[in-house]
Design a protein around this motif. Structure first.
Motif, short mmCIF file in Angstrom:
data_model
loop_
_atom_site.label_atom_id
_atom_site.label_comp_id
_atom_site.label_asym_id
_atom_site.label_seq_id
_atom_site.Cartn_x
_atom_site.Cartn_y
_atom_site.Cartn_z
N GLY A 108 0.81 -1.21 0.00
CA GLY A 108 0.00 0.00 0.00
C GLY A 108 0.84 1.26 0.00
O GLY A 108 2.07 1.22 0.00
N TYR A 109 0.14 2.39 0.04
CA TYR A 109 0.74 3.70 0.08
C TYR A 109 1.73 3.82 1.25
O TYR A 109 1.39 3.46 2.38
N GLY A 110 2.94 4.27 0.98
CA GLY A 110 3.90 4.50 2.07
C GLY A 110 4.52 3.25 2.66
O GLY A 110 5.15 3.31 3.70
N THR A 114 9.12 2.50 -3.06
CA THR A 114 10.03 3.43 -3.74
C THR A 114 11.37 3.53 -3.01
O THR A 114 12.43 3.57 -3.64
N GLN A 115 11.31 3.53 -1.67
CA GLN A 115 12.55 3.60 -0.90
C GLN A 115 13.43 2.38 -1.16
O GLN A 115 14.65 2.48 -1.26
N GLU A 143 5.68 7.55 -11.67
CA GLU A 143 4.81 8.31 -10.76
C GLU A 143 5.39 9.65 -10.37
O GLU A 143 4.87 10.32 -9.48
N ARG A 150 17.45 12.15 -2.29
CA ARG A 150 17.34 11.01 -1.37
C ARG A 150 18.39 9.93 -1.73
O ARG A 150 18.99 9.33 -0.86
N GLU A 153 21.64 11.01 -0.42
CA GLU A 153 21.73 10.77 1.02
C GLU A 153 22.08 9.31 1.32
O GLU A 153 22.95 9.02 2.15
N ARG A 287 8.43 -1.82 9.34
CA ARG A 287 7.75 -2.29 8.14
C ARG A 287 8.02 -3.79 8.03
O ARG A 287 9.03 -4.28 8.52
N ILE A 306 12.89 2.06 7.57
CA ILE A 306 13.38 3.03 6.60
C ILE A 306 14.03 4.16 7.40
O ILE A 306 13.35 4.82 8.18
N SER A 307 15.34 4.30 7.23
CA SER A 307 16.06 5.32 8.01
C SER A 307 16.75 6.29 7.07
O SER A 307 16.63 6.18 5.84
N GLU A 308 17.51 7.19 7.64
CA GLU A 308 18.32 8.11 6.85
C GLU A 308 19.23 7.36 5.87
O GLU A 308 19.41 7.77 4.75
P1 GTP Z 1 3.39 4.71 -2.91
O1 GTP Z 1 4.32 4.95 -4.04
O2 GTP Z 1 2.66 5.91 -2.49
O3 GTP Z 1 2.47 3.55 -3.15
O4 GTP Z 1 4.26 4.31 -1.60
P2 GTP Z 1 5.68 3.57 -1.51
O5 GTP Z 1 5.44 2.18 -1.08
O6 GTP Z 1 6.50 3.79 -2.72
O7 GTP Z 1 6.28 4.32 -0.28
P3 GTP Z 1 7.73 4.98 -0.16
O8 GTP Z 1 8.81 4.04 -0.52
O9 GTP Z 1 7.68 6.29 -0.80
O10 GTP Z 1 7.82 5.03 1.42
C1 GTP Z 1 7.39 6.08 2.09
C2 GTP Z 1 7.92 5.98 3.49
O11 GTP Z 1 9.35 5.99 3.50
C3 GTP Z 1 7.48 7.22 4.17
O12 GTP Z 1 6.29 6.93 4.86
C4 GTP Z 1 8.62 7.55 5.07
O13 GTP Z 1 8.42 6.87 6.30
C5 GTP Z 1 9.82 6.92 4.42
N1 GTP Z 1 10.64 7.91 3.70
C6 GTP Z 1 10.37 8.50 2.52
N2 GTP Z 1 11.31 9.37 2.18
C7 GTP Z 1 12.22 9.33 3.17
C8 GTP Z 1 13.43 10.05 3.42
O14 GTP Z 1 13.89 10.86 2.61
N3 GTP Z 1 14.10 9.75 4.56
C9 GTP Z 1 13.64 8.84 5.44
N4 GTP Z 1 14.34 8.60 6.55
N5 GTP Z 1 12.48 8.17 5.26
C10 GTP Z 1 11.78 8.42 4.14
#
Ligand code: GTP
Ligand code: MG
Length: 314
Positions: A108-110, A114-115, A143, A150, A153, A287, A306-308
């Motif tokens: 799901g979202y977040g 992507t990370q 998207e 990032r 970093e 997660r 997910i950290s720095e």
């Molecule tokens: P959608 O593309 O919306 O479906 O979500 P996703 O699964 O791709 O989520 P994504 O990988 O963007 O994860 C988002 C989560 O990673 C956020 O809720 C943050 O907790 C974390 N996150 C995103 N950017 C950063 C960042 O620059 N630094 C850190 N420490 N955490 C980040």
């Protein structure tokens, strides 16, 4: 004769036919060998009998068919693995995301898709003893969520030269699903001329979902997605790269027990991706990565954060 053989040199293919094939994305023998005659007829004005002959010729040029088990084993030896950042996830899936196959991550979202993709685009560039392949990355961003800052970093935290890391990532933004398919075909040129170990599509399904709405277009969407996945699988095999795709989930309101979500694309992805992982949020900032499908590892779960620095063990 090898893969170097040009389309025009195949028996039964003149320059005109070669042109028609290339216009539709059949650039090399492998893409023709992997096609069906119905597909080629549908896309070009080439007749079925001719299409069959061309496919047959491509297959015999490439000497496709049965291999002995020892040969298959040798090829497996070339399989490279890229670390996911978290040791627990690596253990779960058998070392890392593999070349020659498609790995799908859905959630799901977040949830961290992507990370994880960013982490892999950095990790592929590390030395082999550090979980990389010492190679670059192709990133298809559908998207508009690609963030170089990032990636910088994550690279800095791994003591890598951030500028160099960015230079080794070839990024393209896909504006719609057709454009996304074209980009996957155009990746050939980059893969041929650069040392690439990883192709990322983040996300695989978003644009398809937007472009094919309504029940009536579902079949067409699935057909296109299928074609796209074939193209990606071909890249994985021909260039010995890992293909990493992300996928959103849709909720299934009719499911009462368990997790009421399902990856978009359904059974087509089931067949195409050798490794499938499901990401979800756990307690606090934890997660969870669940291995859903793998050619040789049992199902299981690994917590991560997910950290720095990027993706790390919980
Ligand atoms: P959608 O593309 O919306 O479906 O979500 P996703 O699964 O791709 O989520 P994504 O990988 O963007 O994860 C988002 C989560 O990673 C956020 O809720 C943050 O907790 C974390 N996150 C995103 N950017 C950063 C960042 O620059 N630094 C850190 N420490 N955490 C980040
Ligand atoms: Mg995302």
């Amino acid at each position: 004769m090898t893969e170097e053989t040009k389309l025009e040199e195949l028996p039964g293919v003149g320059e005109k036919t070669a042109e028609k094939l290339k216009d539709e994305g059949y650039k090399d023998l492998m893409s023709i060998a992997a096609a069906s005659s119905g597909e080629i007829c549908g896309k070009t004005s080439i007749g079925e009998a001719t299409a069959e002959k061309i496919i047959h010729a491509a297959r015999s040029e490439l000497d496709m068919g049965f291999d002995t088990a020892s040969k298959v084993y040798e090829r497996k030896d070339d399989v490279g693995k890229i670390s996911m950042g978290s040791e627990k996830i690596n253990e779960l899936i058998g070392g890392g995301t593999e070349t020659q196959s498609i790995t799908e991550v859905y959630g799901g979202y977040g949830s961290g898709k992507t990370q994880l993709a960013f982490q892999l685009s950095v990790n592929v560039q590390k030395d082999e003893d550090e979980g990389g392949l010492n190679k670059g990355c192709v990133f298809i961003d559908t998207e508009n969520t690609f963030r170089p800052e990032r990636i910088k970093e994550i690279a800095e935290n791994a003591d890598m030269d951030p500028e160099e890391v960015l230079d080794n990532i070839f990024v393209a933004r896909a504006y719609n699903s057709d454009h996304q398919m074209v980009l996957a075909n155009e990746a050939d040129e980059i893969l041929e001329n650069n040392d690439i170990g990883l192709v990322i599509v983040d996300s695989l399904t978003g644009q398809f979902r937007a472009d094919y709405t309504g029940r009536g277009s579902l079949a067409e969407r699935q057909q296109k997605l299928n074609r796209h996945l074939h193209d990606l699988q071909r890249l994985a095999e021909v260039y010995n790269v890992a293909v990493f795709i992300s996928n959103q989930v849709m909720s299934k309101p009719d499911v009462m027990f368990g997790d009421p979500t399902e990856a978009i694309g359904g059974h087509i992805l089931h067949h195409a991706a050798a490794f499938r992982m499901y990401l979800r949020k756990g307690k606090g900032d934890t997660r969870i990565c669940k291995l859903v499908d793998s050619p040789y590892k049992p199902e299981g779960e690994a917590p991560f954060k997910i950290s720095e620095e990027g993706i790390i063990d919980k």
